[in-house]
Design a protein around this motif. Structure first.
Motif, PDB file in Angstrom:
ATOM      1  N   ARG A   1       0.801  -1.222   0.000  1.00  0.00           N
ATOM      2  CA  ARG A   1       0.000   0.000   0.000  1.00  0.00           C
ATOM      3  C   ARG A   1       0.836   1.275   0.000  1.00  0.00           C
ATOM      4  NH1 ARG A   1      -1.900   1.281   5.934  1.00  0.00           N
ATOM      5  NH2 ARG A   1      -0.571  -0.043   7.173  1.00  0.00           N
TER       6      ARG A   1
ATOM      7  N   ALA B   1       7.932   3.653   4.250  1.00  0.00           N
ATOM      8  CA  ALA B   1       7.385   4.672   5.158  1.00  0.00           C
ATOM      9  C   ALA B   1       8.396   5.063   6.219  1.00  0.00           C
ATOM     10  CB  ALA B   1       6.118   4.147   5.819  1.00  0.00           C
TER      11      ALA B   1
ATOM     12  N   ALA C   1      12.435   4.493   8.391  1.00  0.00           N
ATOM     13  CA  ALA C   1      13.267   3.506   9.094  1.00  0.00           C
ATOM     14  C   ALA C   1      12.350   2.654   9.950  1.00  0.00           C
ATOM     15  CB  ALA C   1      14.265   4.236   9.976  1.00  0.00           C
TER      16      ALA C   1
ATOM     17  N   GLY D   1      13.062   7.973   6.220  1.00  0.00           N
ATOM     18  CA  GLY D   1      14.091   7.276   5.450  1.00  0.00           C
ATOM     19  C   GLY D   1      13.608   6.849   4.083  1.00  0.00           C
TER      20      GLY D   1
ATOM     21  N   GLU E   1      14.044   9.711   1.992  1.00  0.00           N
ATOM     22  CA  GLU E   1      15.491   9.925   1.838  1.00  0.00           C
ATOM     23  C   GLU E   1      16.080   8.990   0.788  1.00  0.00           C
ATOM     24  OE1 GLU E   1      16.125   9.700   6.153  1.00  0.00           O
ATOM     25  OE2 GLU E   1      17.278  11.534   5.935  1.00  0.00           O
TER      26      GLU E   1
ATOM     27  N   GLU F   1      10.385  12.857  11.022  1.00  0.00           N
ATOM     28  CA  GLU F   1      11.228  12.329  12.090  1.00  0.00           C
ATOM     29  C   GLU F   1      11.105  13.087  13.411  1.00  0.00           C
ATOM     30  OE1 GLU F   1      12.066  12.630   8.964  1.00  0.00           O
ATOM     31  OE2 GLU F   1      13.371  10.994   8.311  1.00  0.00           O
TER      32      GLU F   1
ATOM     33  N   ARG G   1      -0.956   2.418  19.016  1.00  0.00           N
ATOM     34  CA  ARG G   1      -1.356   1.300  18.155  1.00  0.00           C
ATOM     35  C   ARG G   1      -1.668   0.052  18.965  1.00  0.00           C
ATOM     36  NH1 ARG G   1       0.941   5.210  15.912  1.00  0.00           N
ATOM     37  NH2 ARG G   1       0.617   5.734  13.720  1.00  0.00           N
TER      38      ARG G   1
ATOM     39  N   LYS H   1      -5.439  -2.979  20.084  1.00  0.00           N
ATOM     40  CA  LYS H   1      -5.332  -4.425  19.795  1.00  0.00           C
ATOM     41  C   LYS H   1      -5.971  -5.216  20.930  1.00  0.00           C
ATOM     42  CE  LYS H   1      -1.190  -3.781  17.055  1.00  0.00           C
ATOM     43  NZ  LYS H   1       0.285  -3.839  17.030  1.00  0.00           N
TER      44      LYS H   1
HETATM   45  N1  T1G Z   1       8.610   1.343  11.605  1.00  0.00           N
HETATM   46  C1  T1G Z   1       8.064   0.212  12.116  1.00  0.00           C
HETATM   47  N2  T1G Z   1       6.738  -0.053  12.116  1.00  0.00           N
HETATM   48  C2  T1G Z   1       5.935   0.875  11.574  1.00  0.00           C
HETATM   49  C3  T1G Z   1       6.437   2.080  11.024  1.00  0.00           C
HETATM   50  C4  T1G Z   1       7.833   2.284  11.045  1.00  0.00           C
HETATM   51  N3  T1G Z   1       8.393   3.389  10.509  1.00  0.00           N
HETATM   52  N4  T1G Z   1       5.366   2.795  10.565  1.00  0.00           N
HETATM   53  C5  T1G Z   1       4.274   2.064  10.820  1.00  0.00           C
HETATM   54  N5  T1G Z   1       4.599   0.920  11.423  1.00  0.00           N
HETATM   55  C6  T1G Z   1       3.686  -0.150  11.820  1.00  0.00           C
HETATM   56  C7  T1G Z   1       2.698   0.296  12.870  1.00  0.00           C
HETATM   57  O1  T1G Z   1       3.264   0.128  14.159  1.00  0.00           O
HETATM   58  C8  T1G Z   1       1.549  -0.668  12.611  1.00  0.00           C
HETATM   59  O2  T1G Z   1       1.958  -1.916  13.144  1.00  0.00           O
HETATM   60  C9  T1G Z   1       1.556  -0.839  11.106  1.00  0.00           C
HETATM   61  O3  T1G Z   1       2.883  -0.460  10.683  1.00  0.00           O
HETATM   62  C10 T1G Z   1       0.558   0.047  10.398  1.00  0.00           C
HETATM   63  O4  T1G Z   1       0.818   1.385  10.857  1.00  0.00           O
HETATM   64  C11 T1G Z   1      16.709   7.649   8.984  1.00  0.00           C
HETATM   65  C12 T1G Z   1      15.291   7.364  11.177  1.00  0.00           C
HETATM   66  C13 T1G Z   1       3.009   4.998   7.472  1.00  0.00           C
HETATM   67  C14 T1G Z   1       1.321   6.834   7.750  1.00  0.00           C
HETATM   68  O5  T1G Z   1       7.575   8.355  11.164  1.00  0.00           O
HETATM   69  O6  T1G Z   1       3.167   7.545  10.087  1.00  0.00           O
HETATM   70  O7  T1G Z   1      12.850   7.172   8.897  1.00  0.00           O
HETATM   71  O8  T1G Z   1       0.066  -2.130  14.779  1.00  0.00           O
HETATM   72  O9  T1G Z   1      -1.387   1.658  12.047  1.00  0.00           O
HETATM   73  O10 T1G Z   1      -2.604   4.408   9.962  1.00  0.00           O
HETATM   74  O11 T1G Z   1      15.565   9.615   8.645  1.00  0.00           O
HETATM   75  O12 T1G Z   1       2.279   4.184  10.170  1.00  0.00           O
HETATM   76  O13 T1G Z   1      -0.056  -3.250  12.549  1.00  0.00           O
HETATM   77  O14 T1G Z   1       1.583  -4.067  14.280  1.00  0.00           O
HETATM   78  O15 T1G Z   1       0.121   3.660  11.593  1.00  0.00           O
HETATM   79  O16 T1G Z   1      -2.126   3.324   7.686  1.00  0.00           O
HETATM   80  C15 T1G Z   1       9.948   7.979   9.847  1.00  0.00           C
HETATM   81  C16 T1G Z   1       5.574   6.358  10.851  1.00  0.00           C
HETATM   82  C17 T1G Z   1      10.651   6.975  10.693  1.00  0.00           C
HETATM   83  C18 T1G Z   1       6.290   7.027   9.689  1.00  0.00           C
HETATM   84  C19 T1G Z   1       0.656   4.433   7.978  1.00  0.00           C
HETATM   85  N6  T1G Z   1       8.669   7.436   9.429  1.00  0.00           N
HETATM   86  N7  T1G Z   1       4.397   5.649  10.414  1.00  0.00           N
HETATM   87  O17 T1G Z   1      -0.427   4.760   8.821  1.00  0.00           O
HETATM   88  O18 T1G Z   1      -1.062   2.460   9.690  1.00  0.00           O
HETATM   89  S1  T1G Z   1      12.175   7.586  11.299  1.00  0.00           S
HETATM   90  C20 T1G Z   1       7.557   7.665  10.172  1.00  0.00           C
HETATM   91  C21 T1G Z   1       3.266   6.334  10.086  1.00  0.00           C
HETATM   92  C22 T1G Z   1      13.201   7.604   9.959  1.00  0.00           C
HETATM   93  C23 T1G Z   1      15.347   8.249   8.905  1.00  0.00           C
HETATM   94  C24 T1G Z   1      14.562   8.163  10.174  1.00  0.00           C
HETATM   95  C25 T1G Z   1       2.073   5.495   9.710  1.00  0.00           C
HETATM   96  C26 T1G Z   1       1.781   5.449   8.211  1.00  0.00           C
HETATM   97  P1  T1G Z   1       0.821  -2.916  13.721  1.00  0.00           P
HETATM   98  P2  T1G Z   1      -0.419   2.350  11.144  1.00  0.00           P
HETATM   99  P3  T1G Z   1      -1.651   3.763   9.016  1.00  0.00           P
END
Ligand code: T1G
Length: 685
Positions: A55, A59, A61, A100, A103, A123, A271, A275
């Motif tokens: 989907r 998204a 790291a 990431g 990035e 971030e 999250r 559950k």
């Molecule tokens: N890492 C691990 N698990 C993640 C995740 C992530 N980045 N994002 C979501 N999940 C899991 C979440 O816990 C849930 O798990 C399932 O995916 C669905 O998520 C180097 C270091 C993408 C907009 O901050 O904003 O990159 O409960 O319920 O409502 O610069 O998830 O099913 O077991 O939220 O459709 C930067 C965080 C990271 C994005 C989707 N990225 N995620 O929303 O589903 S830091 C973020 C979101 C980084 C670099 C740095 C949202 C979503 P479970 P969900 P959703």
């Protein structure tokens, strides 16, 4: 395999497939690195395309890895391999390319986004900063100011906006794979230019903007990551190698910060809260039409929330005037959503919404939510009728904010169908929803409540039946602690100021003035009959109310609200009233430092939250954090009261509880959960 490669003629595809959001786990990082190196070394391949299945494109790291030591390959190395590839690399973005993930796109030599895709650098919402080149490469494409909008707001932008800013090169229709193959052809025929982001000139300096952001951030708490992000952006005006090194250093500093631990905790806690085991044990009942009883603030808010989430709504009020008022309120909310571009005009025009005074109209609703006057007799009468009128398979919900859901359920004659849905006002805005599960509530009714909550975009938290459920129980406890400190020597204005400086949006007295002191007064009068006479009671707020000083709506409460003033000002008459109360009780006022004010309030919140867990009203300690952050303004950068206690040091919190309990056991006698965690050497969350 979370990363595979495909060869289509001279095009090499790198396909990421790591559900649910293609997070950049160690396996994904390693897979992308290996794929880039392999395809770049393949003489048959003249264009590489990076895309993802599922989907969304990547998204970000894998946030779960943050509490563990970093594992190779680090993301900057993967980005460097993409930048350094001799073969042009095109990135195809769909869904939400965040952190990431974006990035990886910025390190690519060109970026193609599917229509409807979004890109972002959120971030800082997790207490860190982009750590794989985002603060250096995005400014080279779009400038420091445009990048700062992404980094400081933490909010994603549409593919169209990204195209305008130069963050993506094309917006196309189709599937990621179709777009990837077409983009490769476009690179070949020269119609899609490729360039190494790192070879672009440094970003134009933006000293004035940077100074402005720094000043704004310094004025508020919880901005550590944002401040590091501004410094990283500032470095993008220099050589790329230096900028990347600066970014990495600042990223590591953030990664080790308490703010990162707190923000990542609350991200996952939100999250986890939904559950609930009932979702595994029972099928939710299908809900299409929602009945709402009551067209007041809550009823109209709930009706609007349901309409905005695509439900049909039947609102029922006591009489036609009430129904007309309720309809007008709902229409106002919907018009506002259209004006703000959050609701399309044709979706608005096709909404199925009726408002009337005939209770029988509720007969064909799948779910009925009662949002009538907060009075047990009124609710029992309504549920008595509802039990008769509603369809046999309908779910019946009460929006009560503290009354006994079991007693209301019993009045319906079908307690298994009854659940509490405690919305927070405004119901179409506030994310928190306490799902109050009665003794007899059927599992499929609980599953239905959580399913409806998800569709409403709410953060639902399971609560057992207990006065005040989770949030109000804790709010009343810490308001009591504040009142006692006020009577013992702290002014309400010191208490509010200390808590706002600590991170709350407003202190308890500002909040009460805002909501209306009469609401709390009614609650205290309701509880007077059952109050423990041996328990210390502070009557100062009652005295304020007896004077009709209900807060903003009456021009004065604990604060004075002079005409046109932006916020309240201290009221000498309130201070005199407090002095009078102290004298009447023979209290010699003492000084309270800001630190003690905050500590006593935090200890009260943690202790009352732990008691809620002990009592089975809260399922788990992390749910307390979810409730307080999303319903009561607890600062997100502190992760919630339970996380804040862990970060402060739980043994120290327990020592303080024991010390404070000497003069107030009601608030501070330590909860069993806290004693057990300290004894076992484990955190609360
Ligand atoms: N890492 C691990 N698990 C993640 C995740 C992530 N980045 N994002 C979501 N999940 C899991 C979440 O816990 C849930 O798990 C399932 O995916 C669905 O998520 C180097 C270091 C993408 C907009 O901050 O904003 O990159 O409960 O319920 O409502 O610069 O998830 O099913 O077991 O939220 O459709 C930067 C965080 C990271 C994005 C989707 N990225 N995620 O929303 O589903 S830091 C973020 C979101 C980084 C670099 C740095 C949202 C979503 P479970 P969900 P959703």
């Amino acid at each position: 395999m979370v990363v595979t490669t495909e060869r289509h003629g001279k095009t090499g595809l790198i396909v990421v497939d790591n559900p649910p959001v293609n997070a950049l786990s160690q396996a994904v990082r390693s897979g992308i690195l290996e794929a880039v190196q392999t395809l770049d070394a393949d003489p048959e391949i003249d264009v590489i395309a990076l895309l993802a299945e599922g989907r969304t494109f990547i998204a970000g790291a894998d946030i779960r890895e943050f509490s563990a030591p970093p594992s190779e390959p680090l993301l900057p190395a993967v980005a460097a391999a993409i930048v350094g590839s001799a073969t042009p690399v095109v990135c195809v973005i769909h869904g939400t390319a965040l952190g990431g993930g974006f990035e990886m796109a910025l390190a690519s030599h060109a970026r193609v986004a599917l229509a409807g895709a979004k890109v972002g650098l959120p971030e800082t919402t997790l207490g860190i900063i982009p750590g794989a080149g985002g603060t250096q490469r995005a400014p080279r494409l779009a400038g420091i100011v445009a990048t700062a909008d992404l980094v400081i707001s933490g909010k994603p932008i549409s593919a169209g906006e990204a195209l305008k800013k130069g963050l993506v090169d094309r917006v196309v229709e189709g599937t990621p794979r179709e777009a990837a193959l077409a983009a490769a052809e476009a690179v070949r025929d020269g119609s899609l230019a490729t360039r190494r982001t790192d070879a672009l000139p440094p970003a134009e300096p933006a000293p004035d903007e940077i100074a402005g952001w720094r000043a704004e951030l310094a004025a508020r708490p919880g901005t550590f990551a944002l401040e590091q992000a501004v410094s990283a952006l500032e470095a993008s005006s220099g050589p790329i190698e230096d900028g990347l090194a600066t970014e990495r250093l600042l990223f590591e500093t953030c990664r080790a910060s308490p703010e990162r631990a707190a923000r990542v905790h609350i991200f996952f806690a939100e999250r986890e809260a939904s559950k609930v085991p009932e979702l595994k044990r029972a099928e939710p009942r299908p809900i299409a039409r929602v009945g709402v009883i009551g067209g007041g603030t809550m009823g109209a808010g709930i009706a609007a929330a349901c309409l905005l989430s695509g439900y049909d709504v039947t609102m029922v009020e006591r009489d036609d005037e009430g129904a007309a008022r309720g309809r007008a309120t709902v229409e106002g909310v919907l018009d506002g959503s259209v004006k703000r571009g959050r609701l399309s005009a044709d979706k608005r025009a096709n909404m199925a919404f009726s408002a009337g005074s005939d209770f029988a109209d509720l007969a064909d609703c799948d779910l009925v939510i009662e949002a009538a006057f907060e009075d047990m007799a009124v609710k029992k009468e309504l549920f008595g009728r509802l039990g008769e009128v509603a369809r046999a398979d309908a779910v019946l919900a009460t929006n009560t904010s503290y009354l006994d859901v079991d007693e209301i359920a019993a009045a319906s004659g079908r307690a298994g169908d009854v659940v509490g849905l405690h919305f927070f006002s405004p119901a179409y805005v506030m994310k928190l929803l306490e799902v109050v599960v009665g003794e007899k509530t059927a599992p499929d009714v609980v599953a239905t409540a959580f399913t409806v909550a998800k569709r409403l975009g709410k953060i639902a938290v399971w609560s057992g039946v207990g006065d005040g459920f989770i949030g109000n129980r804790i709010f009343l406890a810490y308001r009591r602690t504040a009142d006692i400190m006020m009577e013992d020597g702290a002014s309400p204005y010191d208490i509010d100021r200390a808590l706002v400086a600590w991170g709350l949006p407003m202190g308890p007295y500002q909040a009460a003035d805002f909501a209306g002191q009469d609401i709390g007064w009614a609650t205290r009068k309701r509880r007077a009959a059952t109050r423990d006479p041996n328990e210390r009671y502070v009557a100062i707020a009652d005295k304020v109310c007896e004077r009709g000083w209900f807060g903003r709506k009456t021009g004065r409460g604990f604060y004075l609200y002079p005409e046109g003033a932006k916020s309240g000002v201290p009221d000498p008459e309130v201070l005199a009233l407090i002095e009078e109360e102290r004298r009447a009780k023979g209290i010699v006022p003492r000084n309270f430092t800001d630190e003690e004010i905050v500590n006593r309030i935090l200890c009260t919140m943690v202790n009352e939250g732990a008691r809620a867990v002990d009592a089975g009203v809260a399922r788990q300690a992390s749910d307390v954090d979810v409730v307080m952050v999303n319903g009561y303004g607890f600062p997100r950068f502190r992760g919630g009261p339970m996380k804040a206690a862990d970060i402060a040091g739980l043994p120290g919190i327990l020592d303080d509880l024991k010390r404070f309990a000497a003069d107030d056991a009601t608030a501070f006698a330590p909860a069993r959960l806290i004693e057990e965690c300290v004894a076992a050497g484990r955190p609360l969350v």
